[in-house]
Design an enzyme around this catalytic site. Structure first.
Site, PDB file in Angstrom:
ATOM      1  N   GLU A 439     -33.909  -7.110 -81.019  1.00 26.52           N
ATOM      2  CA  GLU A 439     -34.181  -6.484 -80.029  1.00 26.52           C
ATOM      3  C   GLU A 439     -34.466  -5.717 -78.887  1.00 26.52           C
ATOM      4  O   GLU A 439     -33.666  -5.024 -78.145  1.00 26.52           O
ATOM      5  CB  GLU A 439     -33.783  -8.253 -78.852  1.00 26.52           C
ATOM      6  CG  GLU A 439     -34.055  -9.402 -79.290  1.00 26.52           C
ATOM      7  CD  GLU A 439     -33.349  -9.994 -77.643  1.00 26.52           C
ATOM      8  OE1 GLU A 439     -32.939 -10.074 -76.958  1.00 26.52           O
ATOM      9  OE2 GLU A 439     -34.159 -11.113 -78.261  1.00 26.52           O
ATOM     10  N   GLU A 514     -33.323 -15.850 -84.244  1.00 22.92           N
ATOM     11  CA  GLU A 514     -32.759 -16.574 -82.258  1.00 22.92           C
ATOM     12  C   GLU A 514     -33.822 -17.599 -81.920  1.00 22.92           C
ATOM     13  O   GLU A 514     -34.576 -17.014 -81.551  1.00 22.92           O
ATOM     14  CB  GLU A 514     -32.053 -15.271 -81.627  1.00 22.92           C
ATOM     15  CG  GLU A 514     -31.032 -15.244 -80.999  1.00 22.92           C
ATOM     16  CD  GLU A 514     -30.729 -14.114 -80.470  1.00 22.92           C
ATOM     17  OE1 GLU A 514     -30.242 -13.323 -80.626  1.00 22.92           O
ATOM     18  OE2 GLU A 514     -30.812 -14.620 -78.763  1.00 22.92           O
TER      19      GLU A 514
HETATM   20  C1  GAL Z   1     -30.671 -12.725 -76.600  1.00 23.13           C
HETATM   21  C2  GAL Z   1     -29.790 -11.436 -77.261  1.00 23.13           C
HETATM   22  C3  GAL Z   1     -29.336 -12.198 -77.315  1.00 23.13           C
HETATM   23  C4  GAL Z   1     -28.422 -12.440 -75.991  1.00 23.13           C
HETATM   24  C5  GAL Z   1     -29.455 -13.742 -75.858  1.00 23.13           C
HETATM   25  C6  GAL Z   1     -29.128 -14.532 -74.628  1.00 23.13           C
HETATM   26  O1  GAL Z   1     -31.938 -11.677 -76.202  1.00 23.13           O
HETATM   27  O2  GAL Z   1     -30.533 -11.343 -78.835  1.00 23.13           O
HETATM   28  O3  GAL Z   1     -27.849 -11.202 -78.015  1.00 23.13           O
HETATM   29  O4  GAL Z   1     -28.020 -11.976 -74.666  1.00 23.13           O
HETATM   30  O5  GAL Z   1     -30.336 -13.173 -75.252  1.00 23.13           O
HETATM   31  O6  GAL Z   1     -29.560 -15.722 -74.312  1.00 23.13           O
END
Ligand code: GAL
Length: 803
Positions: A439, A514
């Site tokens: 990200e 993710e």
């Molecule tokens: C994502 C990020 C993670 C965490 C998560 C929380 O976008 O990659 O590290 O921050 O959000 O929702």
């Protein structure tokens, strides 16, 4: 909860692995004990032991009037053992200064100069009989920006809080006299946006070896390829000559099975090296019908690279490796040894209850075993190079890994970090893919992002041609920047764009780097904005995310979608979404910070394993809610479920595949029972209204401790009523005392809003239960003998455990 066979397995493995894996010629000496520690100061040089006032770098070996000086008196400093995280011992503090929310309200960083510098000193002896060897100090992980001195001589620094660093200290050692190793860690800056700890939180080693030796970082690289039923094992050994004269050597490699039996051996190959020259030799050996490394049978072979000179063995390095193939198919997803598997993964940060980021090795195995029990088969080291022992645990227990670089940057600092990550980790069979970043919203869409990614991908292929990379992109169907060059497209959330992306770019395999992100608080079923608790149903998630059920239903039916990594396996400190203070940790975990399962755990376990799962949520202690509707949520992989309240049927329902079942039940105390049928087999499960807590129950993860100063045990704490039923709503304060050669090193309870300390004063260890559970971690001492843990609580029968 946790399977006994897995526990036995990882107990045996940790014992085997903490000891040196090398031959006696090369020594890998653990340097975790007998350290002195003091906080310094980032804004006041006097309080930083004059560092900044005096000159530490103007003359070699001279840092007078600072604590770098060998003769500095550190008597008043704290005695500590590694791994050590000083941040976890700080009190929670609400402040708008710095990113305290991200850090779980532990006051470290730029706003807290008094808590952000840590000094470490250790005195050690080296016998004159050992002179003539090379001596290298290896620090596996210091958070962060560390500087290292030996006997007042500056030996180097490491900007990263996650990559390892090794320093050759041969020239500045004294023999038969004390040597002083000093480390300054500066946690003023962050590297992430989550709790990262502070200090020397991984192991430190002294490596001793011959001047003519196998290179320190990644000096033996083992990779395998299939040759019909057999396998070719290729071993690339880099030998370095640190003598002041040219030298000749021969190099050969032996492959053994787990028991040490030789299975293949190469011919010795000669090598001539000028002073300070390195050369790499490649040897290929055949393994006949090898056992494949798999999730079910993670079989590990050993390759031993041996260097001889004048007919004598002068160095050898042993590495564990596995024989396995990985294929990522654009249409059919992931294949491990030719078998199609879906990535049933979780993202994790490094911290655990009680200990912050300073986990004993045993706790790494404990966590991986918990994840396996849930049906997890893949682990993403979000968002940084992991502790080496985490990868050992994944190799040993059978868990594939996405190993991630800290960030997308090809500048020399980050190129060094990427090289260090790959050289250190490339022998682990568990790693199936690298991730070059996560990200990077400034960069990922741009030509800069594309160029950086190309640069990183070239380095990855140079150091490890056996694997490929992905990048965790939080973009929908977008094909700019990094996505144009990344071999495997990673989706962070944005699954609405995945079908379109696959249609437009059918040649690029797709993985969910993710996904999900349900926010839940273990054992809480009613929203509580004061305490910051989110109901423990798979229903609340941030705007960018989804429930577990949404992503898994989508992934399960798309063969080209490799599967993904749910955010996150465990709760972690910091990022307390959706609330802020008093929350000090995240709610994203499928398990809490202690590893106690939440309701959503059983959703994944239902569809990720073929165990008989039938779980009823919530508990059935709703005094005061008589007659009111309670949302009952059933997770199971059975075909249908009938629910009974106090023997009366509330109806039977068919279970949707990859779904869950719900009932609204008007509360009356008693027993709520589910009866389910799975392939004709009856499965039952019940929740009961309990009485008040009567007795403490201690459940240890094992009953023996090795007296090696490193072993650890996790003890879970609960209370039962007069009928022996666990009381799910108990909040009693439990006090702990320990006798014998061991220490309690941390306590926790999974409550995201609990501000009780994780580290207590000696003799005053205590923790309240949160919804019936708490946990403590005990670390072994160095002497044998019984270790006795006692737990007491007001009005409760106490409990005792002997290790
Ligand atoms: C994502 C990020 C993670 C965490 C998560 C929380 O976008 O990659 O590290 O921050 O959000 O929702």
């Amino acid at each position: 909860m946790i399977r006994k066979d897995l526990l036995l397995l990882f107990t045996a493995l940790t014992i085997g692995f903490t000891a040196s894996a090398q031959s006696p010629l090369r020594r890998h000496i653990n340097f975790d004990s007998n350290w002195k520690f003091s906080l310094g100061h980032a804004g006041n040089a006097e309080r930083d032991f004059n560092y900044g006032l005096e000159t530490a770098f103007s003359k070699s070996g001279s840092a007078n009037n600072t604590c770098i000086e060998p003769r500095f008196n550190d008597n008043t400093w704290q005695d500590i053992q590694l791994p050590h995280d000083w941040a976890v011992g700080l009190p929670f503090q609400y402040s708008k200064k710095g990113d305290l929310e991200g850090k779980g309200y532990k006051p470290v960083g730029g706003g807290f100069p008094e808590n952000s510098i840590g000094w470490y000193r250790k005195s050690f002896d080296v016998a004159r009989a050992d002179s003539g060897n090379r001596f290298v100090i290896q620090l596996d992980g210091v958070y962060r920006d560390s500087k290292v001195w030996v006997n007042g001589y500056y030996v180097g620094s490491n900007f990263s809080g996650y990559t390892a660093a090794s320093y050759d200290i041969t020239d500045v050692l004294q023999f038969d006299k004390p040597n002083v190793l000093v480390v300054r860690a500066d946690a003023t800056q962050n590297e992430g946006w989550f709790y990262e700890g502070a200090g020397i939180y991984r192991h430190v080693w002294l490596n001793v070896f011959n001047n003519l030796h196998i290179a320190s970082d990644g000096g033996v690289f083992v990779h395998t390829s299939d040759k019909g039923n057999d396998a070719t094992v290729t071993i690339e050994t880099t030998v370095k000559n640190d003598n002041i004269a040219a030298a000749n050597a021969t190099v050969y490699t032996v492959i053994t099975n787990r028991e040490g039996k030789t299975l293949a051996q190469s011919k010795p190959q000669p090598l001539s090296l000028a002073t300070y020259e390195s050369k790499t030799l490649t040897q290929a050996l055949t393994l006949t019908q090898p056992q494949r490394w798999s999730l079910e049978n993670p079989y590990l072979y050993r390759a031993v690279a041996i260097v001889q000179s004048n007919g004598k063995t002068i160095d050898s390095v042993k590495v564990r490796f596995g024989v396995r193939t990985i294929v990522m198919d654009k249409d059919k997803g992931l294949f491990l040894n030719g078998k199609n598997i879906k990535v049933q993964g979780v993202c994790c940060h490094q911290d655990h209850a009680g200990v912050g980021v300073a986990l004993p090795d045993y706790v790494q195995y404990y966590r991986i075993a918990l994840l396996k029990e849930m049906g997890t088969n893949a682990y993403r080291t979000s968002h940084n190079p992991p502790t080496p022992e985490l990868l050992d645990a994944c190799d040993s227990l059978g868990m594939i890994v996405m190993d991630e670089a800290r960030l997308l940057n090809s500048g020399s600092e980050y190129e060094t970090q990427l090289r260090s990550l790959i050289l250190r980790d490339r022998n682990h069979p568990s790693i199936f893919i690298w991730s070059i970043g996560n990200e990077e919203f400034q960069t990922q869409y741009t030509n800069i992002g594309k160029r950086i990614a190309e640069h990183q991908l070239i380095i990855q292929k140079e150091l490890d041609p056996s694997r490929t990379s992905t990048y965790a992109a939080n973009m929908p169907n977008v094909y700019y920047g990094v996505n144009q060059v990344i071999p495997v497209r990673g989706f962070n959330y944005n699954l609405g764009g995945i079908d379109g992306y696959h249609k437009d770019h059918p040649e690029q395999p797709v993985i969910g780097t993710e996904v999900a992100s349900t926010v839940t608080t273990r054992g809480v079923y009613v929203k509580d904005t004061i305490n910051g608790y989110v109901p423990d149903y798979d229903s609340t998630y941030p705007a960018w995310a989804s429930t577990a059920e949404i992503w898994w239903k989508l992934a399960a039916v798309r063969p080209w979608f490799m599967g993904g990594f749910a955010w996150t396996g465990f709760d972690y400190r910091g990022e307390p979404t959706p609330y802020s203070w008093p929350n000090i940790n995240s709610h994203f975990g499928i398990m809490d910070v202690c590893g106690f399962p939440k309701n959503v755990y059983y959703y994944y376990q239902s569809w990720w394993t073929d165990k008989d799962v039938l779980n009823i949520a919530p508990h059935w202690n709703w005094s005061g809610k008589e007659g009111q509707p309670i949302l009952v949520w059933i997770n199971t992989n059975a075909e249908n479920v009938e629910l009974f309240l106090n023997g009366k049927s509330l109806g039977k329902k068919d279970m949707p595949v990859n779904g869950h079942l719900r009932w609204s039940v008007n509360y009356e105390p008693g027993t709520l029972e589910a009866v389910a049928y799975k392939k004709g087999k009856k499965i039952t499960s019940k929740v009961e209204t309990t009485d008040v807590p009567k007795r403490i129950v201690l459940t240890p993860s094992k009953t023996t401790l090795q007296p090696d100063g490193e072993d650890a045990v996790v003890v879970n704490v609960s209370v039962v009523d007069s009928k022996g039923r666990t009381v799910p709503v108990a909040g009693d304060m439990i006090h702990f005392s320990l006798d014998g050669h061991a220490d309690i090193i941390g306590v926790g309870n999974g409550d995201p809003s609990c501000h009780e300390p994780d580290k207590c004063l000696p003799g005053a260890w205590q923790r309240s239960l949160f919804n019936g559970h708490a946990q403590l971690i005990i670390k072994a001492g160095n002497k044998p003998g019984a270790v006795v843990l006692k737990a007491t609580g007001n009005g409760l029968e106490s409990a005792t455990l002997t290790f």
